[in-house]
Design an enzyme around this catalytic site. Sequence first.
Site, PDB file in Angstrom:
ATOM      1  N   ASP A  14      47.203 -26.813 -62.762  1.00 17.76           N
ATOM      2  CA  ASP A  14      47.306 -26.015 -61.557  1.00 17.76           C
ATOM      3  C   ASP A  14      48.803 -25.876 -61.239  1.00 17.76           C
ATOM      4  O   ASP A  14      49.643 -26.555 -61.854  1.00 17.76           O
ATOM      5  CB  ASP A  14      46.541 -26.716 -60.430  1.00 17.76           C
ATOM      6  N   ASP A  16      50.524 -24.649 -57.530  1.00 16.27           N
ATOM      7  CA  ASP A  16      50.865 -25.065 -56.164  1.00 16.27           C
ATOM      8  C   ASP A  16      50.169 -26.380 -55.817  1.00 16.27           C
ATOM      9  O   ASP A  16      48.954 -26.509 -55.966  1.00 16.27           O
ATOM     10  CB  ASP A  16      50.425 -23.999 -55.150  1.00 16.27           C
ATOM     11  N   ASP A 179      45.329 -30.661 -57.993  1.00 16.62           N
ATOM     12  CA  ASP A 179      45.390 -31.434 -56.755  1.00 16.62           C
ATOM     13  C   ASP A 179      44.257 -31.133 -55.796  1.00 16.62           C
ATOM     14  O   ASP A 179      44.183 -31.739 -54.733  1.00 16.62           O
ATOM     15  CB  ASP A 179      46.713 -31.144 -56.034  1.00 16.62           C
TER      16      ASP A 179
END
Length: 231
Positions: A14, A16, A179
Site C-alpha cells: 500500500d 499512504d 496499514d
Amino acid sequence: MTNQAIDKQLLIFDFDGTLIDSVPDLADATNIMLSQLGMPTYPLQTIAKWVGNGARKLVERALSGSVEVDDNLVLADVEAAEQLFFDAYGAHDTSKTVAYPDVDSGLKQLKEAGFTLALVTNKPIRFVPHILAGMGWTSLFEVVLGGDSLPQKKPDAAPLLHVCATLNFVPSEALMIGDSINDISAGKNAEIETVGLSYGYNYGKDIRDSNPNQVFDTFAELLSWLLKHKV
C-alpha cells in the site's frame, strides 16, 4: 505465519499510511475544498481517520463531517466537491508528504535482496508518479496501480490479482503489506497472505483487529523479518 523461511517473492505495498505519511497534504487539500464550499474545516487528526478508501470516500466523509458517510449526500454535490479536492491536491506541492522511518533504505534493501516490489494504492493514479519521483522510488516498483487504474479497487481482490498475473506470480508467492483493513481484506479476498503495519491510518482502529497473518509496529521490524526469513 511461522518463523521458518518464507517463500514469498512478490511484495505488494500500500502507499499512504504504509510507505508515506501524506495526511498533512491531503488534509490541506480537503480543507481548501471545504472552505471553497463555505463548510467547516477540520484538524489533521480528524481527517487522518477519513483517509484510506480513495478520494471519493475522503470527500464524502469530509462533507459528512464524519467517518460515517451521510446517506443524504447528493451525487452531483459530491462530484463537484471531489473536483475541487482534485484541483486543490493537484496544485499542492505535496512538500509535507514524507516517507515513514526506514522506508526509503528498506525498500532499496528489499529490492537488492531479490524481492519483486509492486504498489497498489487507492489514491488516484494521476497523483502517484509525482510522489514516487520525488521520493526517488520510481525504479523500485515493477507495477504501480492507483484506485482508478482498474474498475475495482481495494478491498476488491482484482488489483492484487492483476499484479500477480502481470508479473507471473501466483497468489501464494505474494504478500500484501498495508496499514488498513482495506489492505488486509484485499489480501484475504485474493488469497494472498497479509502483513499489517500498526503505525498507519486505519480510521483510528488497531490493524490487529483485521487479523492479518503478521503485524509489525515499524517498517524496520518488517524489513528485518523479511530479510531474515527469505528463502
